[in-house]
Design a protein around this motif. Structure first.
Motif, PDB file in Angstrom:
ATOM      1  N   GLU A 202       0.835  -1.201   0.000  1.00  0.00           N
ATOM      2  CA  GLU A 202       0.000   0.000   0.000  1.00  0.00           C
ATOM      3  C   GLU A 202       0.875   1.258   0.000  1.00  0.00           C
ATOM      4  O   GLU A 202       1.913   1.310   0.660  1.00  0.00           O
ATOM      5  CB  GLU A 202      -0.917   0.032   1.217  1.00  0.00           C
ATOM      6  CG  GLU A 202      -2.030  -1.002   1.194  1.00  0.00           C
ATOM      7  CD  GLU A 202      -2.975  -0.854   2.370  1.00  0.00           C
ATOM      8  OE1 GLU A 202      -2.735   0.045   3.207  1.00  0.00           O
ATOM      9  OE2 GLU A 202      -3.948  -1.619   2.444  1.00  0.00           O
ATOM     10  N   GLY A 203       0.400   2.274  -0.724  1.00  0.00           N
ATOM     11  CA  GLY A 203       1.055   3.563  -0.701  1.00  0.00           C
ATOM     12  C   GLY A 203       0.528   4.416   0.434  1.00  0.00           C
ATOM     13  O   GLY A 203      -0.321   3.980   1.235  1.00  0.00           O
ATOM     14  N   ASP A 205      -1.608   6.702   0.472  1.00  0.00           N
ATOM     15  CA  ASP A 205      -3.052   6.940   0.385  1.00  0.00           C
ATOM     16  C   ASP A 205      -3.870   5.679   0.618  1.00  0.00           C
ATOM     17  O   ASP A 205      -5.098   5.687   0.518  1.00  0.00           O
ATOM     18  CB  ASP A 205      -3.409   7.540  -0.976  1.00  0.00           C
ATOM     19  CG  ASP A 205      -2.983   6.635  -2.149  1.00  0.00           C
ATOM     20  OD1 ASP A 205      -2.394   5.564  -1.881  1.00  0.00           O
ATOM     21  OD2 ASP A 205      -3.234   7.017  -3.297  1.00  0.00           O
ATOM     22  N   GLY A 206      -3.209   4.575   0.945  1.00  0.00           N
ATOM     23  CA  GLY A 206      -3.916   3.326   1.199  1.00  0.00           C
ATOM     24  C   GLY A 206      -4.190   2.510  -0.047  1.00  0.00           C
ATOM     25  O   GLY A 206      -4.691   1.387   0.044  1.00  0.00           O
ATOM     26  N   GLU A 207      -3.883   3.047  -1.214  1.00  0.00           N
ATOM     27  CA  GLU A 207      -4.067   2.322  -2.464  1.00  0.00           C
ATOM     28  C   GLU A 207      -2.864   1.422  -2.742  1.00  0.00           C
ATOM     29  O   GLU A 207      -1.734   1.739  -2.371  1.00  0.00           O
ATOM     30  CB  GLU A 207      -4.256   3.297  -3.633  1.00  0.00           C
ATOM     31  CG  GLU A 207      -5.498   4.176  -3.509  1.00  0.00           C
ATOM     32  CD  GLU A 207      -6.781   3.370  -3.600  1.00  0.00           C
ATOM     33  OE1 GLU A 207      -6.811   2.402  -4.393  1.00  0.00           O
ATOM     34  OE2 GLU A 207      -7.743   3.708  -2.897  1.00  0.00           O
ATOM     35  N   ILE A 208      -3.132   0.279  -3.401  1.00  0.00           N
ATOM     36  CA  ILE A 208      -2.052  -0.636  -3.748  1.00  0.00           C
ATOM     37  C   ILE A 208      -1.176  -0.015  -4.836  1.00  0.00           C
ATOM     38  O   ILE A 208      -1.682   0.434  -5.869  1.00  0.00           O
ATOM     39  CB  ILE A 208      -2.607  -1.985  -4.240  1.00  0.00           C
ATOM     40  CG1 ILE A 208      -3.409  -2.664  -3.125  1.00  0.00           C
ATOM     41  CG2 ILE A 208      -1.472  -2.894  -4.703  1.00  0.00           C
ATOM     42  CD1 ILE A 208      -2.589  -3.031  -1.904  1.00  0.00           C
ATOM     43  N   LEU A 209       0.123   0.012  -4.588  1.00  0.00           N
ATOM     44  CA  LEU A 209       1.046   0.547  -5.572  1.00  0.00           C
ATOM     45  C   LEU A 209       1.176  -0.431  -6.741  1.00  0.00           C
ATOM     46  O   LEU A 209       1.233  -1.640  -6.536  1.00  0.00           O
ATOM     47  CB  LEU A 209       2.420   0.771  -4.930  1.00  0.00           C
ATOM     48  CG  LEU A 209       2.455   1.812  -3.805  1.00  0.00           C
ATOM     49  CD1 LEU A 209       3.812   1.808  -3.125  1.00  0.00           C
ATOM     50  CD2 LEU A 209       2.137   3.197  -4.358  1.00  0.00           C
ATOM     51  N   PRO A 210       1.205   0.076  -7.956  1.00  0.00           N
ATOM     52  CA  PRO A 210       1.251  -0.831  -9.126  1.00  0.00           C
ATOM     53  C   PRO A 210       2.544  -1.629  -9.163  1.00  0.00           C
ATOM     54  O   PRO A 210       3.613  -1.164  -8.768  1.00  0.00           O
ATOM     55  CB  PRO A 210       1.141   0.117 -10.321  1.00  0.00           C
ATOM     56  CG  PRO A 210       1.573   1.449  -9.806  1.00  0.00           C
ATOM     57  CD  PRO A 210       1.170   1.488  -8.364  1.00  0.00           C
TER      58      PRO A 210
END
Length: 275
Positions: A202-203, A205-210
């Motif tokens: 996770e980055g 912002d809580g989103e999965i990093l590509p």
């Protein structure tokens, strides 16, 4: 006086943290069982069993060296070696590594050739939790070898955020022997800048990093392939590789790293002036 007292408190705080870390590592070392250097138990793991195939592997000859305890699982040193000929008629053609408790069991694959002269390779890998790692080697004449090693991890490495923001792909570095001799294996070390983002982390912002990985390192000498390294999610950021080359004549070596999805490459060259 107040400055001295403040410095003393800070020193005691840092020292206590170091002591706690050392105590934790010491406890893990005491609890860790002996390393399974003979490769036993490989058949219980599907990925390892598939790599072995139908052969009956030889245990205890392939060596897999790594620390028994590591505080940081994101960059664990790993060395693989075996006493085996590296001639055109008989050589070790592959060594594959597996960490069955990582999110992906495949760690790294080395495809060797007789031009290496010595079947020994090193790198740094991510280990997600305490476990047994396995290595499977195949020879050109059909023999299969299995090794294993236990490791205890304080902080898992597969989901760990890096302290550095590594966005670039490039800056390759290559070190070759200063005075290489014809036909004698000489140590080669390579390093390239790359985030080796797994697609699991996770980055901010809580989103999965590509996912963004290197696919291969290919080493060529005067147009002939010497070594191919296939990298998976468990290879640490800024991939480091150590191996051997034994050219018979002076010439040019090319080191080429390729990204998985983009296909982008970077290259470095080095000249072997043999004595």
């Amino acid at each position: 006086m107040s400055t001295r007292r403040g410095s003393g408190r800070l020193w005691r705080t840092v020292s206590m943290r170091k002591l706690q870390s050392l105590l934790a590592l010491s406890l893990l070392a005491l609890l860790a069982p002996a390393a399974l250097a003979d490769g036993s138990g490989w058949e219980r793991h599907a990925a390892v069993a598939e790599a072995v195939g139908e052969a009956t592997p030889q245990l205890g000859q392939l060596r897999m060296q790594m620390p028994s305890v590591s505080e940081d699982g994101s960059a664990v040193p790993l060395e693989l070696s075996i006493d085996h000929p590296m001639s055109a008629d008989e050589y070790i053609e592959s060594i594959r590594v597996f960490a069955t408790k990582n999110p992906n069991a495949e760690v790294v694959d080395f495809f060797l050739t007789p031009q290496m002269g010595r079947p020994e390779v090193s790198t740094r890998v991510r280990v997600n939790e305490s476990q047994t790692l396995y290595a499977v080697a195949h020879s050109s004449t059909g023999e299969v070898y299995v090794a294993s090693a236990d490791i205890r991890i304080t902080v898992g490495g597969c989901l760990m955020a890096s302290d550095d923001d590594i966005a670039e792909f490039g800056q390759p570095r290559v070190a070759i022997p200063r005075s290489p001799s014809a036909g004698e294996p000489g140590e080669v070390r390579t390093l390239v800048t790359h985030p080796m983002e797994t697609g699991l982390r996770e980055g901010p912002d809580g989103e999965i990093l590509p996912r963004r990985l290197l696919d291969t390192l290919v080493v060529e000498y005067e147009g002939d392939t010497v070594l191919t390294v296939r990298m998976h999610t468990a290879v640490s950021e800024n991939p480091y590789m150590r191996f051997f080359m034994a050219p018979e004549e002076s010439g040019q070596a090319v080191f080429r790293w390729t990204e998985e999805d983009s296909g982008d490459t970077v290259e470095e060259q080095a000249t072997f002036n043999l004595s």
